[in-house]
Motif scaffolding. Structure first.
Motif, PDB file in Angstrom:
ATOM      1  N   GLU A   4      -3.197 -12.768  43.609  1.00 44.88           N
ATOM      2  CA  GLU A   4      -4.404 -13.583  43.566  1.00 44.88           C
ATOM      3  C   GLU A   4      -5.062 -13.645  44.937  1.00 44.88           C
ATOM      4  OE1 GLU A   4      -1.432 -15.802  40.732  1.00 44.88           O
ATOM      5  OE2 GLU A   4      -1.356 -14.883  42.736  1.00 44.88           O
ATOM      6  N   SER A   5      -6.370 -13.832  44.921  1.00 44.07           N
ATOM      7  CA  SER A   5      -7.128 -14.032  46.145  1.00 44.07           C
ATOM      8  C   SER A   5      -8.360 -14.870  45.820  1.00 44.07           C
ATOM      9  CB  SER A   5      -7.538 -12.695  46.770  1.00 44.07           C
ATOM     10  OG  SER A   5      -8.366 -11.969  45.877  1.00 44.07           O
ATOM     11  N   GLY A   6      -9.017 -15.374  46.865  1.00 44.12           N
ATOM     12  CA  GLY A   6     -10.267 -16.094  46.689  1.00 44.12           C
ATOM     13  C   GLY A   6     -10.155 -17.600  46.701  1.00 44.12           C
ATOM     14  N   ALA A  22      -4.037  -6.404  39.564  1.00 41.12           N
ATOM     15  CA  ALA A  22      -2.796  -5.964  38.919  1.00 41.12           C
ATOM     16  C   ALA A  22      -2.459  -4.548  39.364  1.00 41.12           C
ATOM     17  CB  ALA A  22      -2.949  -6.015  37.411  1.00 41.12           C
ATOM     18  N   SER A  23      -1.194  -4.310  39.611  1.00 33.75           N
ATOM     19  CA  SER A  23      -0.751  -2.973  39.976  1.00 33.75           C
ATOM     20  C   SER A  23       0.668  -2.756  39.452  1.00 33.75           C
ATOM     21  CB  SER A  23      -0.792  -2.772  41.487  1.00 33.75           C
ATOM     22  OG  SER A  23       0.087  -3.670  42.133  1.00 33.75           O
ATOM     23  N   GLY A  24       0.982  -1.492  39.205  1.00 31.46           N
ATOM     24  CA  GLY A  24       2.333  -1.158  38.794  1.00 31.46           C
ATOM     25  C   GLY A  24       2.613  -1.272  37.312  1.00 31.46           C
ATOM     26  N   PHE A  25       1.620  -1.645  36.536  1.00 30.94           N
ATOM     27  CA  PHE A  25       1.810  -1.763  35.092  1.00 30.94           C
ATOM     28  C   PHE A  25       1.480  -0.434  34.433  1.00 30.94           C
ATOM     29  CE2 PHE A  25       2.613  -6.222  34.852  1.00 30.94           C
ATOM     30  CZ  PHE A  25       1.938  -6.778  35.927  1.00 30.94           C
ATOM     31  N   THR A  26       2.297  -0.047  33.469  1.00 29.29           N
ATOM     32  CA  THR A  26       2.049   1.213  32.775  1.00 29.29           C
ATOM     33  C   THR A  26       0.877   1.095  31.809  1.00 29.29           C
ATOM     34  OG1 THR A  26       3.690   0.607  31.114  1.00 29.29           O
ATOM     35  CG2 THR A  26       4.446   1.928  32.965  1.00 29.29           C
ATOM     36  N   SER A  69     -13.141 -13.576  33.335  1.00 27.18           N
ATOM     37  CA  SER A  69     -13.599 -12.229  33.025  1.00 27.18           C
ATOM     38  C   SER A  69     -12.586 -11.237  33.569  1.00 27.18           C
ATOM     39  CB  SER A  69     -14.990 -11.967  33.628  1.00 27.18           C
ATOM     40  OG  SER A  69     -14.952 -12.073  35.032  1.00 27.18           O
ATOM     41  N   ARG A  70     -12.739  -9.985  33.169  1.00 22.53           N
ATOM     42  CA  ARG A  70     -11.826  -8.962  33.658  1.00 22.53           C
ATOM     43  C   ARG A  70     -12.560  -7.632  33.757  1.00 22.53           C
ATOM     44  NH1 ARG A  70      -7.152  -8.657  29.227  1.00 22.53           N
ATOM     45  NH2 ARG A  70      -6.421  -6.838  30.449  1.00 22.53           N
ATOM     46  N   ASP A  71     -12.100  -6.811  34.676  1.00 25.07           N
ATOM     47  CA  ASP A  71     -12.606  -5.460  34.848  1.00 25.07           C
ATOM     48  C   ASP A  71     -11.396  -4.537  34.697  1.00 25.07           C
ATOM     49  OD1 ASP A  71     -13.457  -2.960  35.788  1.00 25.07           O
ATOM     50  OD2 ASP A  71     -14.868  -3.861  37.197  1.00 25.07           O
ATOM     51  N   ASN A  72     -11.245  -3.958  33.535  1.00 27.22           N
ATOM     52  CA  ASN A  72     -10.056  -3.154  33.272  1.00 27.22           C
ATOM     53  C   ASN A  72     -10.035  -1.871  34.114  1.00 27.22           C
ATOM     54  OD1 ASN A  72      -8.908  -4.960  31.484  1.00 27.22           O
ATOM     55  ND2 ASN A  72      -9.812  -4.015  29.675  1.00 27.22           N
ATOM     56  N   ALA A  73     -11.190  -1.362  34.442  1.00 25.28           N
ATOM     57  CA  ALA A  73     -11.230  -0.161  35.288  1.00 25.28           C
ATOM     58  C   ALA A  73     -10.672  -0.471  36.679  1.00 25.28           C
ATOM     59  CB  ALA A  73     -12.657   0.356  35.394  1.00 25.28           C
ATOM     60  N   LYS A  74     -10.924  -1.680  37.147  1.00 27.68           N
ATOM     61  CA  LYS A  74     -10.411  -2.093  38.453  1.00 27.68           C
ATOM     62  C   LYS A  74      -9.077  -2.828  38.335  1.00 27.68           C
ATOM     63  CE  LYS A  74     -14.930  -2.542  40.650  1.00 27.68           C
ATOM     64  NZ  LYS A  74     -15.871  -3.454  41.367  1.00 27.68           N
ATOM     65  N   LYS A  75      -8.624  -3.049  37.095  1.00 27.83           N
ATOM     66  CA  LYS A  75      -7.362  -3.774  36.862  1.00 27.83           C
ATOM     67  C   LYS A  75      -7.384  -5.122  37.560  1.00 27.83           C
ATOM     68  CE  LYS A  75      -4.670   0.437  36.190  1.00 27.83           C
ATOM     69  NZ  LYS A  75      -3.456   1.205  36.571  1.00 27.83           N
ATOM     70  N   THR A  76      -8.478  -5.821  37.394  1.00 27.91           N
ATOM     71  CA  THR A  76      -8.661  -7.101  38.086  1.00 27.91           C
ATOM     72  C   THR A  76      -9.147  -8.164  37.109  1.00 27.91           C
ATOM     73  OG1 THR A  76      -9.166  -5.950  40.150  1.00 27.91           O
ATOM     74  CG2 THR A  76      -9.798  -8.264  40.008  1.00 27.91           C
ATOM     75  N   GLY A 101       1.509 -14.100  39.020  1.00 30.38           N
ATOM     76  CA  GLY A 101       1.178 -13.926  40.418  1.00 30.38           C
ATOM     77  C   GLY A 101       1.882 -14.976  41.256  1.00 30.38           C
ATOM     78  N   GLN A 102       1.717 -14.872  42.562  1.00 31.60           N
ATOM     79  CA  GLN A 102       2.403 -15.796  43.471  1.00 31.60           C
ATOM     80  C   GLN A 102       1.700 -17.145  43.562  1.00 31.60           C
ATOM     81  OE1 GLN A 102       0.274 -13.539  44.468  1.00 31.60           O
ATOM     82  NE2 GLN A 102      -0.952 -14.485  46.083  1.00 31.60           N
TER      83      GLN A 102
END
Length: 110
Positions: A4-6, A22-26, A69-76, A101-102
Motif C-alpha cells: 500500500e501507498s498514499g 500487487a506482485s508475484g501472483f500467478t 477501483s482497480r487497474d488490472n493491467a497495472k495490477k493495482t 498488505g502491510q
C-alpha cells in the motif's frame, strides 16, 4: 505481495488516494478489498471490487465518500477517499485472495 501507498495526515474534509500494488501472483483474477482498523476496534471491511472492476460495494460509513477501483493491467488497486472525517482515522489494508498488505496509516485531524 501487496504494498500500500498514499496514506498520511489530512485535515477533515480533505482527500487522499490509496494505492495497492500487487506482485508475484500467478493470476490477477478475483475480487479485491480494502479494510481498515482503528485503534481499539476490530478490522472493518471498507470496500470491495469484483475481478473485472464492474461491481463495487462500500460500507455504509463511507458510501458517497470513498471510491474503489482497480487497474488490472497495472495490477493495482485504488481507494479514493474524499470528505474525510476524523472517524476515518485507521490503518488501511488491501486484501487479495488470502493475502494482506502491510497496512498504511491514514490520520484525519485538525
Amino acid at each position: 505481495r501487496l504494498v500500500e501507498s498514499g496514506g498520511g495526515s489530512v485535515q477533515p474534509g480533505g482527500s487522499l488516494r490509496l494505492s495497492c500494488a500487487a506482485s508475484g501472483f500467478t493470476s490477477s483474477t478475483g475480487a479485491m478489498y480494502w479494510w481498515r482498523q482503528a485503534p481499539g476496534k476490530e478490522r472493518e471491511l471498507v470496500a470491495t471490487i469484483s475481478s473485472g472492476g464492474s461491481i463495487t460495494d462500500q460500507a455504509d460509513s463511507v458510501k458517497g465518500r470513498f471510491t474503489i477501483s482497480r487497474d488490472n493491467a497495472k495490477k493495482t488497486l485504488y481507494l479514493q477517499m474524499s470528505s474525510l472525517k476524523p472517524e476515518d482515522t485507521a490503518v488501511y489494508y488491501c486484501k487479495f485472495q488470502n493475502y494482506w498488505g502491510q497496512g498504511i496509516q491514514v490520520t484525519v485531524s485538525s
